[in-house]
Design a protein around this motif. Structure first.
Motif, PDB file in Angstrom:
ATOM      1  N   SER A  23       0.991  -1.370  -0.141  1.00 38.60           N
ATOM      2  CA  SER A  23      -0.008   0.086  -0.415  1.00 38.60           C
ATOM      3  C   SER A  23       0.886   1.500   0.125  1.00 38.60           C
ATOM      4  O   SER A  23       0.254   2.410   0.195  1.00 38.60           O
ATOM      5  N   GLY A  24       2.165   1.009  -0.126  1.00 42.21           N
ATOM      6  CA  GLY A  24       3.016   2.415  -0.166  1.00 42.21           C
ATOM      7  C   GLY A  24       3.190   2.868   1.203  1.00 42.21           C
ATOM      8  O   GLY A  24       3.767   3.874   1.071  1.00 42.21           O
ATOM      9  N   ARG A  25       3.011   2.390   2.254  1.00 41.56           N
ATOM     10  CA  ARG A  25       3.473   2.946   3.640  1.00 41.56           C
ATOM     11  C   ARG A  25       4.906   2.784   3.936  1.00 41.56           C
ATOM     12  O   ARG A  25       5.082   1.574   4.858  1.00 41.56           O
ATOM     13  N   ALA A  26       5.809   3.300   3.451  1.00 43.68           N
ATOM     14  CA  ALA A  26       7.333   2.729   3.662  1.00 43.68           C
ATOM     15  C   ALA A  26       7.742   2.885   4.883  1.00 43.68           C
ATOM     16  O   ALA A  26       8.423   1.889   5.469  1.00 43.68           O
ATOM     17  N   ALA A  27       7.401   4.129   5.727  1.00 42.76           N
ATOM     18  CA  ALA A  27       8.080   4.149   7.181  1.00 42.76           C
ATOM     19  C   ALA A  27       7.509   2.907   8.024  1.00 42.76           C
ATOM     20  O   ALA A  27       8.074   2.393   8.939  1.00 42.76           O
ATOM     21  N   GLU A  28       5.976   2.728   7.821  1.00 41.27           N
ATOM     22  CA  GLU A  28       5.555   1.658   8.614  1.00 41.27           C
ATOM     23  C   GLU A  28       6.209   0.497   8.405  1.00 41.27           C
ATOM     24  O   GLU A  28       6.262  -0.569   9.446  1.00 41.27           O
ATOM     25  N   ALA A  29       6.340  -0.101   7.147  1.00 38.93           N
ATOM     26  CA  ALA A  29       6.794  -1.063   6.558  1.00 38.93           C
ATOM     27  C   ALA A  29       8.246  -1.412   7.277  1.00 38.93           C
ATOM     28  O   ALA A  29       8.497  -2.532   7.820  1.00 38.93           O
ATOM     29  N   GLY A  30       9.205  -0.246   7.151  1.00 36.70           N
ATOM     30  CA  GLY A  30      10.209  -0.519   8.028  1.00 36.70           C
ATOM     31  C   GLY A  30      10.249  -0.766   9.418  1.00 36.70           C
ATOM     32  O   GLY A  30      11.148  -1.744   9.808  1.00 36.70           O
ATOM     33  N   VAL A  31       9.325  -0.277  10.075  1.00 36.51           N
ATOM     34  CA  VAL A  31       9.222  -0.508  11.614  1.00 36.51           C
ATOM     35  C   VAL A  31       8.752  -1.856  11.706  1.00 36.51           C
ATOM     36  O   VAL A  31       9.101  -2.603  12.568  1.00 36.51           O
ATOM     37  N   LEU A  32       7.705  -2.117  11.166  1.00 34.62           N
ATOM     38  CA  LEU A  32       7.055  -3.564  11.233  1.00 34.62           C
ATOM     39  C   LEU A  32       7.972  -4.676  10.843  1.00 34.62           C
ATOM     40  O   LEU A  32       8.127  -5.898  11.368  1.00 34.62           O
ATOM     41  N   ALA A  33       8.881  -4.544   9.842  1.00 33.56           N
ATOM     42  CA  ALA A  33       9.893  -5.488   9.539  1.00 33.56           C
ATOM     43  C   ALA A  33      10.958  -5.603  10.500  1.00 33.56           C
ATOM     44  O   ALA A  33      11.424  -6.833  10.856  1.00 33.56           O
ATOM     45  N   ARG A  34      11.679  -4.486  11.262  1.00 31.86           N
ATOM     46  CA  ARG A  34      12.422  -4.466  12.265  1.00 31.86           C
ATOM     47  C   ARG A  34      11.895  -5.310  13.466  1.00 31.86           C
ATOM     48  O   ARG A  34      12.716  -6.099  14.007  1.00 31.86           O
ATOM     49  N   ARG A  35      10.641  -5.013  13.669  1.00 30.46           N
ATOM     50  CA  ARG A  35      10.080  -5.727  15.069  1.00 30.46           C
ATOM     51  C   ARG A  35       9.746  -7.045  14.548  1.00 30.46           C
ATOM     52  O   ARG A  35      10.074  -8.094  15.569  1.00 30.46           O
ATOM     53  N   HIS A  36       9.595  -7.662  13.366  1.00 27.77           N
ATOM     54  CA  HIS A  36       9.092  -8.794  13.064  1.00 27.77           C
ATOM     55  C   HIS A  36      10.394  -9.859  13.352  1.00 27.77           C
ATOM     56  O   HIS A  36      10.060 -11.220  13.672  1.00 27.77           O
ATOM     57  N   VAL A  37      11.465  -9.430  12.983  1.00 29.45           N
ATOM     58  CA  VAL A  37      12.850 -10.218  13.086  1.00 29.45           C
ATOM     59  C   VAL A  37      12.995 -10.607  14.803  1.00 29.45           C
ATOM     60  O   VAL A  37      13.757 -11.475  15.037  1.00 29.45           O
ATOM     61  N   GLY A  38      12.425  -9.737  15.560  1.00 32.33           N
ATOM     62  CA  GLY A  38      12.571  -9.946  16.909  1.00 32.33           C
ATOM     63  C   GLY A  38      11.894 -11.520  17.391  1.00 32.33           C
ATOM     64  O   GLY A  38      12.486 -11.803  18.607  1.00 32.33           O
TER      65      GLY A  38
END
Length: 243
Positions: free
Chosen positions: A209-224
């Motif tokens: 959906s083009g929400r770049a900043a949100e995608a970055g945060v979600l990806a970082r958290r997911h790796v946890g």
């Protein structure tokens, strides 16, 4: 190398393979790579890998199957006899695991952000299809493989070979003995997979959906999730994670 030196290397590889199985890098029923590939992954000679595999077959952790589709397969994941080795391996690597996991999270965030900005319509279709495949996959090794395909689809959409190579190198460092993400043990696997699904859905929606900043945060958290699974393994082994 002396016989004692060879024996020590076999001991070390045995511990790493025991730990890789215990944390779910290799799940029950899954075949291990051929000796030559395992030796390259572990940075040791094939004869060392062969000796460690023979011991684990004798212990009942692995089994050898002959004929077409044969090889060495995981028979059982974490008998009580594995706990000492798991504790040794993970505690010895713990500081490095935490630091490397942090770097991996940052790179996943950067790649997800770039994917959001650069994904083509074809990329979006591939990412959404990979999410659907993860959702439909059976628990365990099928979901583990589908997870890898989904993350690879996002990474490919970022179109940055340097970041992709850096991530692959870091993931090889955190790996115990496999080119696959750990998947935990059966007692907590269903809950972990459900959580991963929800996090995947949020990440894919943000990327597509083009929400770049949100995608970055979600990806970082997911790796946890990976570090949490390793923390559980250390505790189950009767140890306390340091730092």
């Amino acid at each position: 190398m002396s016989d004692r030196g060879t024996e020590t290397r076999v001991d070390e590889v045995e511990d790493r393979l025991v730990t890789a199985v215990a944390v779910g890098e290799y799940l029950p029923g899954v075949g291990l790579p051929p000796e030559r590939e395992l030796a390259a992954l572990l940075g040791v000679a094939r004869v060392t890998v062969r000796g460690a595999l023979a011991r684990l077959v004798d212990r009942g952790l692995l089994e050898t199957r002959r004929g077409r589709g044969g090889g060495t397969f995981v028979r059982t994941q974490w008998p009580d006899s594995s706990s000492e080795a798991v504790g040794r391996v993970l505690l010895a690597r713990w500081a490095g695991i935490q630091d490397t996991a942090d770097a991996i999270a940052l790179l996943h965030g950067a790649l997800a952000t770039a994917a959001t900005e650069r994904a083509t319509p074809a990329d979006v279709v591939r990412i959404r299809d990979a999410l659907a495949a993860f959702r439909a996959a059976a628990s365990g090794s099928d979901k583990q493989q589908a997870d890898a395909v989904l993350h690879r689809a996002v990474i490919d959409a970022a179109r940055n070979d340097a970041l992709r190579a850096a991530l692959a190198g870091l993931e090889a460092q955190i790996s115990i003995a496999a080119p696959a993400h750990l998947w935990g043990t059966a007692d907590g696997m269903a809950d972990m997979e459900e959580r991963a699904l929800h996090e995947h859905e949020a990440l894919v929606d943000a990327v597509c959906s083009g929400r770049a900043a949100e995608a970055g945060v979600l990806a970082r958290r997911h790796v946890g999730i990976d570090v949490e699974l390793l923390e559980r393994a250390v505790v189950r082994a009767g140890q306390v994670p340091r730092g």
